[in-house]
Write a protein that holds these residues in place. Structure first.
Motif, PDB file in Angstrom:
ATOM      1  N   HIS A 140       0.840  -1.201   0.000  1.00  0.00           N
ATOM      2  CA  HIS A 140       0.000   0.000   0.000  1.00  0.00           C
ATOM      3  C   HIS A 140       0.876   1.253   0.000  1.00  0.00           C
ATOM      4  N   ALA A 141       0.566   2.191  -0.858  1.00  0.00           N
ATOM      5  CA  ALA A 141       1.481   3.315  -1.107  1.00  0.00           C
ATOM      6  C   ALA A 141       1.287   4.498  -0.158  1.00  0.00           C
ATOM      7  N   THR A 142       0.127   4.602   0.512  1.00  0.00           N
ATOM      8  CA  THR A 142      -0.160   5.817   1.279  1.00  0.00           C
ATOM      9  C   THR A 142      -0.430   5.522   2.760  1.00  0.00           C
ATOM     10  N   THR A 143       0.276   4.549   3.303  1.00  0.00           N
ATOM     11  CA  THR A 143       0.037   4.146   4.691  1.00  0.00           C
ATOM     12  C   THR A 143       0.190   5.319   5.659  1.00  0.00           C
ATOM     13  N   LEU A 144       1.276   6.051   5.546  1.00  0.00           N
ATOM     14  CA  LEU A 144       1.553   7.147   6.479  1.00  0.00           C
ATOM     15  C   LEU A 144       0.446   8.189   6.439  1.00  0.00           C
ATOM     16  N   ALA A 145       0.027   8.593   5.247  1.00  0.00           N
ATOM     17  CA  ALA A 145      -1.044   9.589   5.125  1.00  0.00           C
ATOM     18  C   ALA A 145      -2.357   9.053   5.670  1.00  0.00           C
ATOM     19  N   ASP A 146      -2.629   7.775   5.420  1.00  0.00           N
ATOM     20  CA  ASP A 146      -3.890   7.190   5.871  1.00  0.00           C
ATOM     21  C   ASP A 146      -3.963   7.094   7.392  1.00  0.00           C
ATOM     22  N   LEU A 147      -2.819   6.948   8.049  1.00  0.00           N
ATOM     23  CA  LEU A 147      -2.799   6.835   9.503  1.00  0.00           C
ATOM     24  C   LEU A 147      -2.804   8.191  10.198  1.00  0.00           C
ATOM     25  N   ALA A 148      -2.710   9.258   9.434  1.00  0.00           N
ATOM     26  CA  ALA A 148      -2.609  10.591  10.033  1.00  0.00           C
ATOM     27  C   ALA A 148      -3.877  10.980  10.777  1.00  0.00           C
ATOM     28  N   ALA A 149      -5.027  10.578  10.262  1.00  0.00           N
ATOM     29  CA  ALA A 149      -6.298  10.893  10.912  1.00  0.00           C
ATOM     30  C   ALA A 149      -6.726   9.720  11.786  1.00  0.00           C
ATOM     31  N   PRO A 150      -7.362   9.972  12.927  1.00  0.00           N
ATOM     32  CA  PRO A 150      -7.801   8.865  13.789  1.00  0.00           C
ATOM     33  C   PRO A 150      -8.917   8.063  13.130  1.00  0.00           C
ATOM     34  N   PRO A 151      -9.085   6.802  13.510  1.00  0.00           N
ATOM     35  CA  PRO A 151     -10.166   6.001  12.926  1.00  0.00           C
ATOM     36  C   PRO A 151     -11.542   6.574  13.280  1.00  0.00           C
TER      37      PRO A 151
ATOM     38  N   LEU B 258     -11.819   1.918  15.829  1.00  0.00           N
ATOM     39  CA  LEU B 258     -10.986   0.723  15.668  1.00  0.00           C
ATOM     40  C   LEU B 258     -10.490   0.643  14.234  1.00  0.00           C
ATOM     41  N   ARG B 259      -9.170   0.566  14.086  1.00  0.00           N
ATOM     42  CA  ARG B 259      -8.556   0.432  12.762  1.00  0.00           C
ATOM     43  C   ARG B 259      -7.373  -0.525  12.876  1.00  0.00           C
ATOM     44  N   LEU B 260      -7.232  -1.390  11.873  1.00  0.00           N
ATOM     45  CA  LEU B 260      -6.130  -2.346  11.827  1.00  0.00           C
ATOM     46  C   LEU B 260      -5.300  -2.093  10.576  1.00  0.00           C
ATOM     47  N   THR B 261      -3.986  -2.188  10.728  1.00  0.00           N
ATOM     48  CA  THR B 261      -3.078  -2.074   9.590  1.00  0.00           C
ATOM     49  C   THR B 261      -2.114  -3.251   9.633  1.00  0.00           C
ATOM     50  N   TRP B 262      -2.300  -4.170   8.676  1.00  0.00           N
ATOM     51  CA  TRP B 262      -1.406  -5.327   8.561  1.00  0.00           C
ATOM     52  C   TRP B 262      -0.131  -4.871   7.884  1.00  0.00           C
ATOM     53  N   MET B 263       1.006  -5.012   8.580  1.00  0.00           N
ATOM     54  CA  MET B 263       2.293  -4.596   8.037  1.00  0.00           C
ATOM     55  C   MET B 263       3.006  -5.735   7.318  1.00  0.00           C
ATOM     56  N   GLY B 264       2.402  -6.918   7.292  1.00  0.00           N
ATOM     57  CA  GLY B 264       3.008  -8.106   6.711  1.00  0.00           C
ATOM     58  C   GLY B 264       3.274  -9.134   7.790  1.00  0.00           C
ATOM     59  N   HIS B 265       3.200 -10.413   7.414  1.00  0.00           N
ATOM     60  CA  HIS B 265       3.391 -11.545   8.321  1.00  0.00           C
ATOM     61  C   HIS B 265       2.420 -11.419   9.505  1.00  0.00           C
ATOM     62  N   SER B 266       2.917 -11.379  10.754  1.00  0.00           N
ATOM     63  CA  SER B 266       2.025 -11.262  11.912  1.00  0.00           C
ATOM     64  C   SER B 266       2.056  -9.880  12.537  1.00  0.00           C
ATOM     65  N   SER B 267       2.713  -8.936  11.889  1.00  0.00           N
ATOM     66  CA  SER B 267       2.834  -7.575  12.419  1.00  0.00           C
ATOM     67  C   SER B 267       1.586  -6.764  12.078  1.00  0.00           C
ATOM     68  N   VAL B 268       0.911  -6.287  13.112  1.00  0.00           N
ATOM     69  CA  VAL B 268      -0.314  -5.509  12.929  1.00  0.00           C
ATOM     70  C   VAL B 268      -0.298  -4.319  13.874  1.00  0.00           C
ATOM     71  N   LEU B 269      -0.603  -3.137  13.346  1.00  0.00           N
ATOM     72  CA  LEU B 269      -0.857  -1.966  14.175  1.00  0.00           C
ATOM     73  C   LEU B 269      -2.358  -1.891  14.410  1.00  0.00           C
ATOM     74  N   ALA B 270      -2.755  -1.967  15.672  1.00  0.00           N
ATOM     75  CA  ALA B 270      -4.168  -1.854  16.032  1.00  0.00           C
ATOM     76  C   ALA B 270      -4.388  -0.530  16.752  1.00  0.00           C
ATOM     77  N   GLU B 271      -5.251   0.302  16.192  1.00  0.00           N
ATOM     78  CA  GLU B 271      -5.652   1.546  16.842  1.00  0.00           C
ATOM     79  C   GLU B 271      -7.031   1.293  17.445  1.00  0.00           C
ATOM     80  N   ILE B 272      -7.088   1.237  18.771  1.00  0.00           N
ATOM     81  CA  ILE B 272      -8.295   0.811  19.463  1.00  0.00           C
ATOM     82  C   ILE B 272      -8.630   1.805  20.573  1.00  0.00           C
ATOM     83  N   ASP B 273      -9.765   2.448  20.432  1.00  0.00           N
ATOM     84  CA  ASP B 273     -10.285   3.352  21.455  1.00  0.00           C
ATOM     85  C   ASP B 273      -9.255   4.383  21.905  1.00  0.00           C
TER      86      ASP B 273
END
Length: 399
Positions: free
Chosen positions: A84-95, A99-114
């Motif tokens: 995905h080409a715009t990850t940084l821009a997409d994460l700039a605003a809160p979900p 709740l928002r999940l971003t799979w970084m590959g393999h088992s690495s996930v950024l979870a933005e929760i509450d």
């Protein structure tokens, strides 16, 4: 080497040869706590149900399959994996939904929760290996740098294998203010790599830590541990149930299927989203990694036996760790989701999504993979995954 060196115990010599990436063995008060764990029996941590942790079958036959030229070609993408080409821009605003999940590959996930940010099993290194020159290499770059990722409230580690606990990544995160939540014994590695003990929550199964208003519970998993040839089984492995004021999520880590998923779901679920291991399975190690069909069944167990929430497939696409074709986990999970009537998200690496919003559904891997056979597909009219017992499932080892 002096003559006195020959008098050193062989185990001591081995330890002196271990590079920093191997981590550290638990000792002292940490080891005493491990010995008091109800899950530590006969000198090792035990699985919730029996599991073979070493490959079964013929090593020669496995080598023939694994190193066969045509089979090796099927285990890698045919082109550039679309990150995905715009990850940084997409994460700039809160979900929007909290709740928002971003799979970084393999088992690495950024979870933005509450309003909090949790980073599961971060692996930003080039290889999942103790050596920089050997071992499984990344099949795609990380979507963004750790520095660009910004502050993280807590880093959660499922176990100490190299594709889940990465020295350079932990070193980088140790220099921030983030807190770590890890299974019992794993803190020995982190301390050696510069994480202060007061920034660690080291948990046994069914223990809970609260960080910034978020509850993190280490829940059972069916796997094993170790970072060296001499595997003592002195560090625990875990899945994780995470509860915020408004949302609940689950990360499976690595695990074989076992009935305990139902108990975890009854205690901590149902979940708005689960992150479930569906890759690196094989008939040679059927007890410690799930096939996509088993992963779907685990999700349904966690949700009380019915389709609910969103499943995010993890542990596939980034490293070549098993004999199955590179894209097979994606194809099989897609079929399993349609069969069960379960919502599944298929983001490209780095593509954020909100489980309560529009889900990424495109089979993006098809553009860069060889054609995939579908031997797991059932005839029309066959029962759904949700209605199928594990004994009836077409597992990878039975194909």
């Amino acid at each position: 080497m002096t003559g006195a060196d020959y008098l050193l115990p062989f185990r001591t010599k081995l330890r002196s040869m271990r590079t920093e990436s191997f981590g550290a063995d638990p000792a002292g008060a940490r080891m005493e706590r491990i010995r008091r764990s109800p899950h530590f029996v006969d000198g090792v941590f035990q699985n919730p149900v029996g599991a073979r942790t070493r490959p079964s079958g013929s090593t020669v036959e496995f080598a023939k399959i694994y190193f066969h030229k045509e089979q090796r070609a099927r285990r890698t993408p045919t082109g550039t994996v679309p990150v995905h080409a715009t990850t940084l821009a997409d994460l700039a605003a809160p979900p929007v939904t909290g709740l928002r999940l971003t799979w970084m590959g393999h088992s690495s996930v950024l979870a933005e929760i509450d309003g909090r940010r949790i980073l599961f099993d971060p692996v930003w290194g080039e290889r999942c290996s103790p050596f920089p020159f050997a071992g499984p290499k990344r099949l795609h770059p990380t979507p963004l740098s750790l520095a660009a990722l910004g502050p993280v409230d807590v880093v959660v580690i499922s176990h100490d294998h190299y594709d889940h606990l990465d020295l350079p990544t932990i070193r980088a995160l140790a220099g921030t203010d983030t807190v770590f939540a890890v299974p019992l014994g794993v803190g020995a590695h982190l301390e050696r790599w510069g994480v202060p003990p007061n920034r660690m929550h080291e948990l046994d199964w069914n223990e809970t830590a609260t960080v910034a208003g978020i509850s993190l519970t280490a829940t059972p998993a069916r796997h094993f541990c170790g970072r060296g040839l001499r595997n003592q089984q002195h560090t625990l492995w875990a899945s994780w149930a995470v509860t915020g004021p408004e949302h609940r999520i689950y990360h499976s880590g690595d695990t074989g299927y076992f009935p305990g998923f139902r108990d975890i779901g009854a205690e901590h679920g149902p979940f708005d989203a689960t992150m479930i291991q569906i890759g690196a399975y094989s008939e040679y190690w059927p007890d410690i990694h799930m096939t996509p069909a088993e992963g779907m069944l685990a999700h349904l167990d966690l949700q009380g036996g019915r389709p609910h929430g969103v499943l995010l497939p993890i542990h596939w696409g980034t490293f070549n760790l098993a004999p199955h074709p590179w894209a097979e986990p994606g194809e099989w999970t897609k079929d399993a989701g349609e069969e069960a009537g379960q919502a599944v998200a298929f983001p490209r690496p780095g593509e954020p999504f909100e489980p309560a919003g529009k889900l990424p559904a495109e089979a993006w891997w098809r553009a860069v993979s060889q054609p995939i056979a579908h031997p797991w597909r059932r005839p029309r009219g066959a029962e759904s995954v949700a209605e199928t017992s594990r004994g009836d499932m077409d597992l990878a080892g039975e194909r």
